[in-house]
Design an enzyme around this catalytic site. Structure first.
Site, PDB file in Angstrom:
ATOM      1  N   CYS A  74       0.805  -1.219   0.000  1.00 31.43           N
ATOM      2  CA  CYS A  74       0.000   0.000   0.000  1.00 31.43           C
ATOM      3  C   CYS A  74       0.840   1.273   0.000  1.00 31.43           C
ATOM      4  CB  CYS A  74      -0.923   0.018   1.216  1.00 31.43           C
ATOM      5  SG  CYS A  74      -0.034  -0.025   2.795  1.00 31.43           S
ATOM      6  N   GLU A 121      -6.833  -6.458  -0.360  1.00 33.97           N
ATOM      7  CA  GLU A 121      -6.940  -5.399   0.653  1.00 33.97           C
ATOM      8  C   GLU A 121      -5.901  -4.335   0.381  1.00 33.97           C
ATOM      9  OE1 GLU A 121      -5.422  -3.764   4.666  1.00 33.97           O
ATOM     10  OE2 GLU A 121      -4.438  -4.930   3.104  1.00 33.97           O
ATOM     11  N   ARG A 164      -9.356   2.104  11.784  1.00 37.26           N
ATOM     12  CA  ARG A 164      -8.459   1.661  10.713  1.00 37.26           C
ATOM     13  C   ARG A 164      -9.306   1.375   9.477  1.00 37.26           C
ATOM     14  NH1 ARG A 164      -3.309  -0.378  11.139  1.00 37.26           N
ATOM     15  NH2 ARG A 164      -2.501  -1.610   9.405  1.00 37.26           N
ATOM     16  N   ARG A 166      -9.721   0.503   5.570  1.00 31.68           N
ATOM     17  CA  ARG A 166      -9.056  -0.153   4.453  1.00 31.68           C
ATOM     18  C   ARG A 166     -10.090  -0.506   3.394  1.00 31.68           C
ATOM     19  NH1 ARG A 166      -5.413   1.755   6.720  1.00 31.68           N
ATOM     20  NH2 ARG A 166      -3.409   0.836   7.321  1.00 31.68           N
TER      21      ARG A 166
END
Length: 341
Positions: A74, A121, A164, A166
């Site tokens: 990422c 992800e 968090r 994502r």
């Protein structure tokens, strides 16, 4: 769930996807990660060491499998990562030679092995990076390979006491499931783990910040506030706060993202065991590396209960589809998109 379902765990880190699908009865037949220390932790927990650099992997050596799981890198797409690279005059996104092109390594495996399902992800701003061009490239490549693409931003705070966000991307092979319907499940009504559940009462003093570091962080926050930005530490008051900030891989540097308030003392970092619980890993998860590596590994991993929540929906969708239900035709939509690919 029958153990006839098989999966591969690419960019596996310490195995958040492995934790999930193994707990649902599926079998991991291959794993891969560039980081040597992460491979060590993976091996300690799952009994085999993952392959190393995916760029050196020949897809045809992989066994057949049903589900491809990948938390592909990422950094080129993250808000902090892109800003830093721009400031240094370095390439980012798909121009990043080391990380940005790794999605296409993933695509080679997809092309060669044709898994029925993909579960990917990445960071939340994947869709907005480079004015949407990054997501456009990813989505259109997946569609051109013959997959339906479903994506949603999921916040882990509904599963663990950590904010968090994502993006979860779930794809189904159109040839195997020509008219499948998938819907991301609703958030649970109550968190699986509360903040009070993860905090330990007796903690080694080594996790308490030194006077020098604590003074530095306070000064840095003051300077940032004067400049009108929000950079600084995140201090958790257990009597008031229900969730923490996002823990990133840089946590090992100073712990500033999540500091625990202590009465009469400087605040402290999370312990490795508290970090484990913050990501929903089980109590028997083996931590066999240094604290520094532990923080990096958890900061890079997925939140296991959030992954499991969606994985259960994937398996439920497949089961329902195979029984003749959950069918909605998306063919016209994707044919129109394919014409523009």
């Amino acid at each position: 769930m029958s153990n006839s379902i098989t999966f591969v765990d690419l960019f596996c880190g310490i195995g958040g996807f492995h934790q999930t699908f193994a707990s649902l009865g599926a079998e991991c037949v291959f794993a891969c990660d560039y980081d040597k220390s992460a491979r060590q932790t993976y091996s300690a927990n799952y009994g085999f060491e993952p392959f190393g650099d995916i760029r050196e992997l020949e897809p045809n050596i992989l066994p057949d499998f049903d589900i491809l799981c990948a938390g592909f890198p990422c950094q080129p797409f993250s808000i902090a990562g892109v800003s830093k690279k721009i400031s240094l005059g370095r390439k980012h996104g798909f121009e990043d030679e080391k990380q940005g092109n790794l999605f296409f390594e993933l695509l080679k495996i997809i092309q060669n092995k044709r898994p029925k399902v993909l579960f990917l992800e990445n960071v939340k701003n994947l869709k907005s990076h480079d004015k949407g061009n990054t997501w456009n490239i990813i989505e259109r490549n997946l569609i051109s390979q013959g997959y339906y693409v479903f994506a949603q931003i999921v916040d882990a705070k509904y599963f663990v006491p950590q904010h968090r966000e994502r993006i979860f991307i779930v794809c189904f092979d159109r040839m195997a499931f020509p008219d499948i319907f998938f819907e991301f499940p609703a958030y649970p009504k109550q968190r699986i783990t509360e903040l009070r559940d993860i905090i330990e009462e007796k903690v080694d003093k080594k996790y308490t910040l030194s006077d020098k570091l604590w003074q530095y962080l306070q000064k840095h926050k003051e300077n940032s506030a004067r400049k009108g930005n929000g950079f600084g530490y995140g201090l958790v008051d257990l009597e008031k706060d229900e969730i923490t900030r996002t823990m990133s891989a840089r946590y090992y540097k100073d712990g500033s993202e999540i500091l625990i308030k202590q009465s009469g003392e400087n605040p402290r970092r999370l312990t490795p065991n508290e970090a484990r619980k913050l990501f929903g890993y089980p109590s028997d998860f083996v931590i066999s590396v240094s604290d520094c590596q532990v923080y990096k590994q958890f900061g890079n991993t997925v939140v296991v209960p959030a992954i499991k929540h969606v994985a259960e929906q994937i398996l439920k969708t497949l089961d329902t589809y195979n029984k003749g239900g959950a069918r909605v035709r998306y063919i016209q939509q994707y044919l129109l998109m394919e014409e523009e690919v």
